[in-house]
Design a protein around this motif. Sequence first.
Motif, PDB file in Angstrom:
ATOM      1  N   PRO A   1     -12.072  15.350  -1.224  1.00 14.32           N
ATOM      2  CA  PRO A   1     -11.822  14.702  -0.436  1.00 14.32           C
ATOM      3  C   PRO A   1      -9.908  14.132   0.035  1.00 14.32           C
ATOM      4  O   PRO A   1      -9.164  12.948   0.865  1.00 14.32           O
ATOM      5  N   VAL A   2      -9.487  13.821  -1.575  1.00 12.42           N
ATOM      6  CA  VAL A   2      -8.636  14.322  -1.750  1.00 12.42           C
ATOM      7  C   VAL A   2      -7.125  14.672   0.049  1.00 12.42           C
ATOM      8  O   VAL A   2      -6.731  15.672  -1.000  1.00 12.42           O
ATOM      9  N   SER A   3      -5.824  14.018  -0.369  1.00 11.18           N
ATOM     10  CA  SER A   3      -4.869  15.371   0.597  1.00 11.18           C
ATOM     11  C   SER A   3      -3.543  15.201  -0.032  1.00 11.18           C
ATOM     12  O   SER A   3      -2.816  15.942   0.350  1.00 11.18           O
ATOM     13  N   ALA A   4      -3.088  13.943  -0.602  1.00 12.57           N
ATOM     14  CA  ALA A   4      -2.225  13.609  -1.787  1.00 12.57           C
ATOM     15  C   ALA A   4      -2.288  13.119  -2.229  1.00 12.57           C
ATOM     16  O   ALA A   4      -2.829  12.121  -2.896  1.00 12.57           O
ATOM     17  N   VAL A   5      -1.337  13.249  -3.668  1.00 17.11           N
ATOM     18  CA  VAL A   5      -0.917  12.743  -4.653  1.00 17.11           C
ATOM     19  C   VAL A   5       0.743  12.827  -5.106  1.00 17.11           C
ATOM     20  O   VAL A   5       0.934  14.089  -5.638  1.00 17.11           O
ATOM     21  N   ARG A   6       0.181  11.733  -5.021  1.00 16.28           N
ATOM     22  CA  ARG A   6       2.265  11.440  -4.999  1.00 16.28           C
ATOM     23  C   ARG A   6       2.545  10.591  -6.333  1.00 16.28           C
ATOM     24  O   ARG A   6       1.832   9.172  -6.668  1.00 16.28           O
ATOM     25  N   ASP A   7       3.434  10.815  -7.781  1.00 18.27           N
ATOM     26  CA  ASP A   7       3.573  10.676  -8.885  1.00 18.27           C
ATOM     27  C   ASP A   7       4.955   9.682  -8.867  1.00 18.27           C
ATOM     28  O   ASP A   7       5.657   9.437  -8.361  1.00 18.27           O
ATOM     29  N   LEU A   8       5.067   8.436  -7.727  1.00 18.85           N
ATOM     30  CA  LEU A   8       5.717   7.336  -7.323  1.00 18.85           C
ATOM     31  C   LEU A   8       6.846   7.297  -8.827  1.00 18.85           C
ATOM     32  O   LEU A   8       8.254   7.114  -8.689  1.00 18.85           O
ATOM     33  N   THR A   9       6.106   7.406  -9.664  1.00 17.75           N
ATOM     34  CA  THR A   9       7.545   6.873 -10.846  1.00 17.75           C
ATOM     35  C   THR A   9       7.976   8.213 -11.139  1.00 17.75           C
ATOM     36  O   THR A   9       9.101   7.788 -11.049  1.00 17.75           O
ATOM     37  N   GLU A  10       7.454   9.265 -10.879  1.00 19.78           N
ATOM     38  CA  GLU A  10       8.344  10.741 -11.314  1.00 19.78           C
ATOM     39  C   GLU A  10       9.509  11.186  -9.932  1.00 19.78           C
ATOM     40  O   GLU A  10      10.582  10.965 -10.097  1.00 19.78           O
ATOM     41  N   GLU A  11       8.496  10.380  -9.277  1.00 21.32           N
ATOM     42  CA  GLU A  11       9.580  10.666  -7.948  1.00 21.32           C
ATOM     43  C   GLU A  11      10.796  10.073  -7.483  1.00 21.32           C
ATOM     44  O   GLU A  11      11.566  10.840  -5.883  1.00 21.32           O
ATOM     45  N   GLY A  12      10.711   8.987  -7.853  1.00 20.21           N
ATOM     46  CA  GLY A  12      12.699   8.620  -7.978  1.00 20.21           C
ATOM     47  C   GLY A  12      11.771   7.476  -7.775  1.00 20.21           C
ATOM     48  O   GLY A  12      10.806   6.432  -7.857  1.00 20.21           O
TER      49      GLY A  12
ATOM     50  N   GLY B   1      -3.778  -5.956  -7.546  1.00 18.79           N
ATOM     51  CA  GLY B   1      -3.586  -5.096  -8.342  1.00 18.79           C
ATOM     52  C   GLY B   1      -2.062  -4.466  -7.504  1.00 18.79           C
ATOM     53  O   GLY B   1      -2.209  -5.115  -6.680  1.00 18.79           O
ATOM     54  N   VAL B   2      -1.909  -3.361  -8.194  1.00 19.22           N
ATOM     55  CA  VAL B   2      -0.604  -2.190  -7.919  1.00 19.22           C
ATOM     56  C   VAL B   2      -0.792  -2.040  -6.706  1.00 19.22           C
ATOM     57  O   VAL B   2      -1.101  -1.007  -6.214  1.00 19.22           O
ATOM     58  N   VAL B   3       0.053  -2.583  -5.728  1.00 13.93           N
ATOM     59  CA  VAL B   3       0.431  -1.576  -3.995  1.00 13.93           C
ATOM     60  C   VAL B   3       2.676  -1.425  -4.518  1.00 13.93           C
ATOM     61  O   VAL B   3       2.733  -2.179  -5.456  1.00 13.93           O
ATOM     62  N   ALA B   4       2.467  -0.193  -4.568  1.00 12.41           N
ATOM     63  CA  ALA B   4       3.699   0.542  -4.391  1.00 12.41           C
ATOM     64  C   ALA B   4       3.775   1.582  -3.562  1.00 12.41           C
ATOM     65  O   ALA B   4       3.062   2.376  -2.640  1.00 12.41           O
ATOM     66  N   ILE B   5       5.246   2.064  -3.118  1.00  9.92           N
ATOM     67  CA  ILE B   5       5.965   3.083  -1.302  1.00  9.92           C
ATOM     68  C   ILE B   5       6.962   3.506  -2.162  1.00  9.92           C
ATOM     69  O   ILE B   5       8.181   2.375  -2.909  1.00  9.92           O
ATOM     70  N   ALA B   6       7.575   4.808  -1.961  1.00 15.42           N
ATOM     71  CA  ALA B   6       8.681   4.979  -1.977  1.00 15.42           C
ATOM     72  C   ALA B   6       9.606   4.187  -1.440  1.00 15.42           C
ATOM     73  O   ALA B   6       9.585   4.147  -0.233  1.00 15.42           O
ATOM     74  N   ARG B   7      11.080   4.386  -2.176  1.00  9.54           N
ATOM     75  CA  ARG B   7      12.502   4.285  -0.418  1.00  9.54           C
ATOM     76  C   ARG B   7      12.570   4.922  -0.202  1.00  9.54           C
ATOM     77  O   ARG B   7      11.881   6.410  -0.344  1.00  9.54           O
ATOM     78  N   GLY B   8      13.510   4.211   0.767  1.00  8.76           N
ATOM     79  CA  GLY B   8      14.217   5.750   1.435  1.00  8.76           C
ATOM     80  C   GLY B   8      13.109   5.993   2.413  1.00  8.76           C
ATOM     81  O   GLY B   8      11.865   5.138   2.725  1.00  8.76           O
ATOM     82  N   SER B   9      13.297   7.315   3.710  1.00  6.60           N
ATOM     83  CA  SER B   9      13.124   7.544   4.956  1.00  6.60           C
ATOM     84  C   SER B   9      11.589   8.359   4.994  1.00  6.60           C
ATOM     85  O   SER B   9      11.421   8.205   6.208  1.00  6.60           O
ATOM     86  N   GLU B  10      11.487   8.768   4.086  1.00  3.98           N
ATOM     87  CA  GLU B  10      10.700   9.486   3.709  1.00  3.98           C
ATOM     88  C   GLU B  10       9.199   9.361   4.185  1.00  3.98           C
ATOM     89  O   GLU B  10       9.190   8.202   3.440  1.00  3.98           O
ATOM     90  N   VAL B  11       8.810   9.532   4.293  1.00  4.04           N
ATOM     91  CA  VAL B  11       6.850   8.939   5.277  1.00  4.04           C
ATOM     92  C   VAL B  11       5.732   9.841   4.683  1.00  4.04           C
ATOM     93  O   VAL B  11       6.554  10.875   4.559  1.00  4.04           O
ATOM     94  N   LEU B  12       5.109   8.903   3.927  1.00  4.43           N
ATOM     95  CA  LEU B  12       3.681   9.930   3.499  1.00  4.43           C
ATOM     96  C   LEU B  12       2.881  11.176   4.504  1.00  4.43           C
ATOM     97  O   LEU B  12       2.388   9.340   4.185  1.00  4.43           O
TER      98      LEU B  12
END
Lengths: 169, 586
Positions: A76-87, A158-169
């Motif tokens: 059931p997992v559709s996306a996995v993003r490593d926010l630490t690594e991706e910038g 607990g931590v919620v997190a999101i990448a900076r910038g205009s790209e939408v996951l």
Amino acid sequence: MQEQIIERHTIAVLVDNEPGVLARVIGLFSGRGYNIESLTVSTVSEDKTVSRISIVTSGTPMIIEQIKAQLDRLVPVSAVRDLTEEGEHIEREVALIKVAAEGPQRRESLRIADIFRARVADTTVGSFVFMVTGTQEKIDAFTELMRALGEVEVSRSGVVAIARGSEVL
Amino acid sequence: MASERMTGAEIVIKALVDLGVEVVFGYPGGAVLPIYDALFKQNRLRHILVRQEGGAVHAAEGYARSTGKVGVVLVTSGPGATNAVTGLTDALMDSIPIVCLTGQVATHLIGNDAFQECDTTGITRPCTKHNYLIKDVQNLGKTLHEAFYVAGSGRPGPVVVDLPKDVQFAEGDYEVPASAEHRTYKPRVKGEPKAIEEAVALLANAKKPIIYAGGGVINSGDKGSQLLTQFVRMTGYPCTLTLMGLGAYPASDNQFLGMLGMHGTYEANNAMHDCDVMACIGARFDDRVTGRLDAFAPGAKKIHIDIDPSSINKNVRVDVPIVGDVAHVLEDIIEIWKSKQCHTDGKALDAWWDQIAEWRSIKSLDFKQTGTIIKPQHAIRRLYEATKDRETYITTEVGQHQMWAAQHFPFDKPNHWMTSGGLGTMGYGLPAAVGVQLAHPDALVVDIAGEASTMMNIQELSTAMQYRAKIKVFILNNEYMGMVRQWQELLHGGRYSETYSEALPDFVKLAEAFGAVGLRAEKPDQLDDVIAEMIATDNAVVADICVDPAENCFPMIPSGAAHNDMLLGPEDEKAKPVSKDGMVLV
């Protein structure tokens, strides 16, 4: 042989919102001996079919790579993003902190809350409930100061997190 | 196609038929009565009644592994489901496609500790590729189709569909879904072109190459084995196979070095250790293969082809990872190799083969058949000689006999060797043989077994009798749990704690009690006759081959040792004690 440096990573996981999906993710971590420092989950899509899980974990680079691959392997997992690594990304946490104190300690707690931009969510003559948002470190610091002033009860999101910038996951 | 209205139980039968299922291995119970009633009213599906649910899953595994199809299991709630757990875990570890339908108490009773209730999806979550609990009959048909797609695609594995009894009775709509595509699950079959080019360049420039292939080649279909064979032959490179991969490359070919790993050949393991380029194809660097990790192929550039991204860089860091299906990737590799007119380094390769010939000359699998006791290796060699010209399928139990079978029974074709590799489940071979025999009624199916493993699922001999599955249980009876005894000898000063098979039954009489034929060989000169009679007998046979109880399985990489540090025989056992670090490894 293997890199022994322990890294802390924040990972965002998008999952189909079906029964048992959280148990799958948590079972994966406990079954394979990975760390969970923080985990939050909530429905995020308009039709409520997708949930987002934010996980803070730690491990060697090889383990972190495994964690991501294992998460991605769950059906059931559709996306996995490593926010630490991706910038650059933003991490926030919200906490409700009850402080039971009287006299000068009570006044001091209010003053410190002001410095931390915490808001008073509830009050009685013997207590405050502060709501504070920010990074984990900020909330840790605030909680420590409050502990010095009286009896403290803590509830953290607990931590919620999101990448900076205009790209939408 | 218009949808049809029917009960949940009827949807189950209809969906299985539409999915091309022919055989279901199962055991009835209260929570699956409606499905068994629907089974009774039709004649498209054949149901095989096992004697314990664990046997059903192993039989389905044997069926699946020998046909390439998805194996299907039907069991009841509670103990039916929990008995299936070992088989499900086995299928997960060995990547065998299984769909297991479990009955469940009615939805309004779930969570109330009802009779024969258990949290099936909770219990099977870590031992399945995926599982479902159907709460609405409207989702049933679609979910069953999805379950088969998930089980059989990508890296195959077991899928559980839990079916509450009220859902089986409820009426719902059924239609064949237009597409089996899954919204989030999309296994990748084509490899990254850049990585494939890099792999070709590495392989073409190799001086001491080795191809190390595994069960993923077999799961990739006939084409996987064909392309692997083509590639190995066109390069002239040496090839070794894992336990699960046996048959993926013809064992009779000179470029085959034998199995690698803990009980692999001296030449395969030394070639792995000394190679400069290693191509791991559809294998997963299991601890039984790698031995000591920090001394694993220290000078090698490693290429890893696997359909499961989580297999890559799990145990061993590789230089060129390629996520994709073995057949698709090999096809691309061969095409690029040809289009770039790659040439191997002939001189270096000759020197490499000279070195391999030197290792081969040690003859690490040799044994001496002398005296009046049958050597287990000899028994397997004779079995091979007597069966090699027939269509023969081999299953095994787990232990010494399994390793001897892997070493001494060569396979030239895939899908003819069924063994429990990852989980190491004693009791796998007999029910698996039943599953294989039902899929191939005219073939010879032999379960190479040990006496201890045979006792674990002996009840399935009754299943074999009921369906006239003429399996041959070839027991190498050494009256010990031999592999455990070997480790006690190696690691615990020969204190054989609880490993003697006390109070064994008379296997000949036991076979007869089931209505099968029992045979026994006690002396080497009886062996060939017993094997010949076993093959000629038009019935299930249990052949009790009394073998040397003291024989150990060599060569061996002891726990915690490297590939080039093998024990070749009993003399080495004394000379090279196992390290403290090695003691803690399983």
